[in-house]
Design an enzyme around this catalytic site. Structure first.
Site, short mmCIF file in Angstrom:
data_model
loop_
_atom_site.label_atom_id
_atom_site.label_comp_id
_atom_site.label_asym_id
_atom_site.label_seq_id
_atom_site.Cartn_x
_atom_site.Cartn_y
_atom_site.Cartn_z
N LYS A 198 16.04 67.60 -82.97
CA LYS A 198 17.35 68.22 -82.77
C LYS A 198 18.35 67.12 -82.42
CE LYS A 198 19.97 69.51 -79.71
NZ LYS A 198 21.24 69.14 -80.39
N GLU B 45 14.77 59.09 -71.79
CA GLU B 45 15.54 57.84 -71.89
C GLU B 45 16.97 58.21 -71.55
OE1 GLU B 45 14.49 54.94 -72.34
OE2 GLU B 45 12.63 55.07 -73.46
P1 NAD Z 1 23.90 64.33 -74.01
O1 NAD Z 1 22.98 64.30 -72.87
O2 NAD Z 1 25.17 65.09 -73.90
O3 NAD Z 1 23.17 64.93 -75.30
C1 NAD Z 1 21.97 64.39 -75.81
C2 NAD Z 1 21.25 65.46 -76.62
O4 NAD Z 1 20.84 66.52 -75.74
C3 NAD Z 1 22.09 66.12 -77.72
O5 NAD Z 1 21.26 66.37 -78.83
C4 NAD Z 1 22.49 67.44 -77.05
O6 NAD Z 1 22.78 68.46 -77.98
C5 NAD Z 1 21.26 67.77 -76.28
N1 NAD Z 1 21.47 68.67 -75.15
C6 NAD Z 1 22.61 68.95 -74.49
N2 NAD Z 1 22.37 69.82 -73.49
C7 NAD Z 1 21.05 70.07 -73.49
C8 NAD Z 1 20.19 70.85 -72.69
N3 NAD Z 1 20.64 71.55 -71.65
N4 NAD Z 1 18.87 70.84 -72.97
C9 NAD Z 1 18.37 70.11 -73.99
N5 NAD Z 1 19.14 69.37 -74.80
C10 NAD Z 1 20.47 69.34 -74.55
O7 NAD Z 1 24.16 62.80 -74.39
P2 NAD Z 1 25.15 62.23 -75.48
O8 NAD Z 1 26.53 62.39 -74.97
O9 NAD Z 1 24.80 62.76 -76.83
O10 NAD Z 1 24.74 60.65 -75.45
C11 NAD Z 1 25.25 59.76 -74.51
C12 NAD Z 1 24.29 59.57 -73.37
O11 NAD Z 1 23.01 59.19 -73.84
C13 NAD Z 1 24.69 58.43 -72.45
O12 NAD Z 1 24.55 58.86 -71.10
C14 NAD Z 1 23.71 57.33 -72.74
O13 NAD Z 1 23.46 56.43 -71.69
C15 NAD Z 1 22.49 58.10 -73.10
N6 NAD Z 1 21.61 57.28 -73.93
C16 NAD Z 1 20.46 56.79 -73.38
C17 NAD Z 1 19.64 55.99 -74.13
C18 NAD Z 1 18.37 55.43 -73.55
O14 NAD Z 1 17.51 55.06 -74.32
N7 NAD Z 1 18.21 55.35 -72.26
C19 NAD Z 1 19.95 55.69 -75.44
C20 NAD Z 1 21.13 56.19 -75.96
C21 NAD Z 1 21.95 57.00 -75.20
#
Ligand code: NAD
Length: 504
Positions: free
Chosen positions: A199, A275
């Site tokens: 997803k 992550e």
């Molecule tokens: P996000 O947490 O908003 O979303 C990530 C994913 O989770 C999306 O697919 C989203 O649709 C899904 N999602 C949202 N709410 C959810 C829920 N309640 N349950 C399950 N899934 C849900 O993050 P983003 O804005 O897409 O990405 C940016 C963030 O990701 C930043 O905080 C960044 O640091 C982090 N990130 C971490 C890594 C790592 O490897 N540590 C790598 C890349 C990005």
């Protein structure tokens, strides 16, 4: 699928054929629209232009995808046929290599990823990494391990440890490095013998549906083994975390969503692999080559407009060298002004969306409210009428307790923090809820390594060293995550272990 169906111009435009082909889900081997027929738009962050639409799945589609992945794992031969899995993964790698030009252009158009990065971690590197996972399937030495014989209660037993695929994996991914993160989950999960429901983030659905198309039309990966469900609804991610038919939730995203995933998964004690965010420190020691260190820190903060979880966003400098370091870093950031991501010379492209742009601008206002100032940058780029561009910004005049120094901004913003002595540098680096990455520069490698050893973080670059590679585990301490992605440790996240004792 013809080549014409899979064309995106290398500029910011697109062809109708390409857009027409990517409004699909992949469920149980079939590419098709969402059950409701709904779609949602995906846009180019550099131009604000709508590229086209993606299938907007609802709960019924997600349920079908989980059912398919469960059946493929429980009833299919995938989990038990390593040679076939390795062959399919190499087939997928070769198909992704063959579609490189279109996929790199797609990534620049949908993600705003600078073209130079698509020849690296935004596309080419992860595609190549599939070969590493295919090799692991064949060469991993832990499939069966002999633990020798032992007598217990008078019974002599021969003990063996068996590693088995863990089952159905829910891969939930963000928008910032879509291919890298998708493949870092899907590659080892499939190599291990798991089946997957991917997803992706709603901001970058085509990076996932293009992968779905290639899997469905150009590989022998069996129906149900790999499913892709794009949706504008974040709750479909939550549905995966709560479903008892899912064995592992492999999540990359923000720390706040990670908490929610863990809470949801706790209902059925589903294993989570997380992550999450970062606020990593780049430590310049007082004997470092200041020019090299400050330029590297500035370059890294600007890369992909700072939208990388492992980017070092706090620049720790010896107090007496503050002015010198700031001058070099500001000059570098000024020279790396936000630019068109299709230009091969661009390092800092747009940020992903208007919402994200406004969030970053909010942090820049906060930097001023907290008593800081800007050595360079500090707002929207004046160079573009359209698109979500922010000028690379160097914040000075704050200490590590400022919110700007503690919270993840996810934009091209680097905050300078002064310190006195190596001990204080380590203490400031560790004074963060996160522990994802970091860097240290020194003229004395042993001294740099001693500092690196004391920083509580999952990866460290010393004097410009690059840790990114398929065989190097990546992940975080503290609120940056649980578990490790990539490398043998990343592969083992997708395995269960079973100990068997046979009486002799
Ligand atoms: P996000 O947490 O908003 O979303 C990530 C994913 O989770 C999306 O697919 C989203 O649709 C899904 N999602 C949202 N709410 C959810 C829920 N309640 N349950 C399950 N899934 C849900 O993050 P983003 O804005 O897409 O990405 C940016 C963030 O990701 C930043 O905080 C960044 O640091 C982090 N990130 C971490 C890594 C790592 O490897 N540590 C790598 C890349 C990005």
């Amino acid at each position: 699928m013809s080549d014409d169906d899979f064309t995106v111009q290398s500029g910011t435009g697109h062809s109708a054929g390409f857009a027409d082909g990517l409004d699909v889900l992949l469920i149980d081997g079939r590419l098709g629209p969402a059950a409701s027929g709904a779609t949602f738009a995906t846009s180019n962050p550099a131009t604000e232009e709508v590229l086209g639409v993606a299938a907007d799945a609802t709960a019924a589609d997600m349920d079908a995808a989980i059912t398919a992945a469960r059946a493929a794992f429980d009833e299919g031969s995938w989990a038990g046929d390593r040679a076939f899995r390795a062959r399919c993964l190499r087939q997928l790698r070769d198909a992704l290599v063959a579609h490189g030009d279109e996929m790199r252009a797609l990534t620049t158009a949908e993600v705003g990823a600078p073209a130079f990065l698509t020849a690296g971690p935004q596309y080419d590197f992860p595609v190549e990494d599939l070969g590493y996972y295919a090799d692991l399937t064949e060469d991993y030495e832990g499939w069966v391990q002999d633990l020798g014989e032992k007598e217990t209660f008078g019974i002599r037993s021969r003990r063996t440890l068996h590693r088995e695929p863990a089952g159905v994996v829910a891969a939930i991914t963000p928008w910032n490095f879509p291919h890298q993160i998708q493949i870092a989950k899907v590659g080892p999960a499939l190599a291990a013998g798991c089946t997957v429901v991917l997803k992706p983030a709603p901001d970058t659905p085509w990076c996932a549906s293009s992968l779905a198309r290639i899997v469905a039309t150009e590989t022998d990966i069996p129906a149900g083994v790999f499913n892709v469900v794009t949706s504008s609804d974040h709750q479909l991610g939550a549905m995966l975390s709560r479903d008892p038919r899912v064995d592992i939730v492999s999540f990359t995203g923000s720390t706040s969503t990670g908490r929610s995933v863990m809470r949801d998964a706790s209902e059925h004690l589903t294993k989570v692999f997380l992550e999450l965010g970062g606020k990593s420190a780049f430590v310049v020691l007082d004997d470092a080559d200041l020019s090299a260190a400050a330029s590297l820190a500035a370059f890294s903060a600007c890369t992909h407009a700072g939208q990388g979880c492992a980017i070092t966003t706090r620049l720790l400098v010896p107090r007496h060298l503050h002015d010198e370091v700031v001058e070099i870093a500001a000059a570098t950031m000024g020279a790396l002004a936000a630019g068109d991501p299709t230009d091969p010379g661009t390092i800092c492209g747009p940020v992903i969306s208007e919402r994200q742009r406004d969030r970053i601008l909010g942090y820049l206002d906060l930097a001023i409210e907290e008593g800081g100032s800007f050595a360079v940058g500090g707002g929207r780029s004046e160079r573009f009428d359209k698109g979500w561009f922010i000028d690379p910004t160097l914040v000075v005049g704050l200490d590590n307790s400022a919110r700007v120094a503690q919270e993840e901004i996810f934009g091209p913003v680097l905050t300078v923090i002064d310190y006195d002595g190596d001990d204080e540098a380590v203490s400031i680096a560790n004074d963060s809820p996160y522990g994802l990455s970091g860097a240290v520069c020194s003229g004395d490698e042993e001294r740099a390594l001693a500092v690196a050893a004391r920083i509580r973080t999952g990866t460290m670059g010393v004097n410009g060293g690059i840790w990114y590679s398929a065989d190097v585990p990546f992940g975080g301490y503290k609120q940056s995550g649980i578990g490790r992605e990539m490398g043998v440790s990343g592969f083992e996240e997708y395995l269960e272990s079973k100990s068997i004792a046979v009486a002799r």
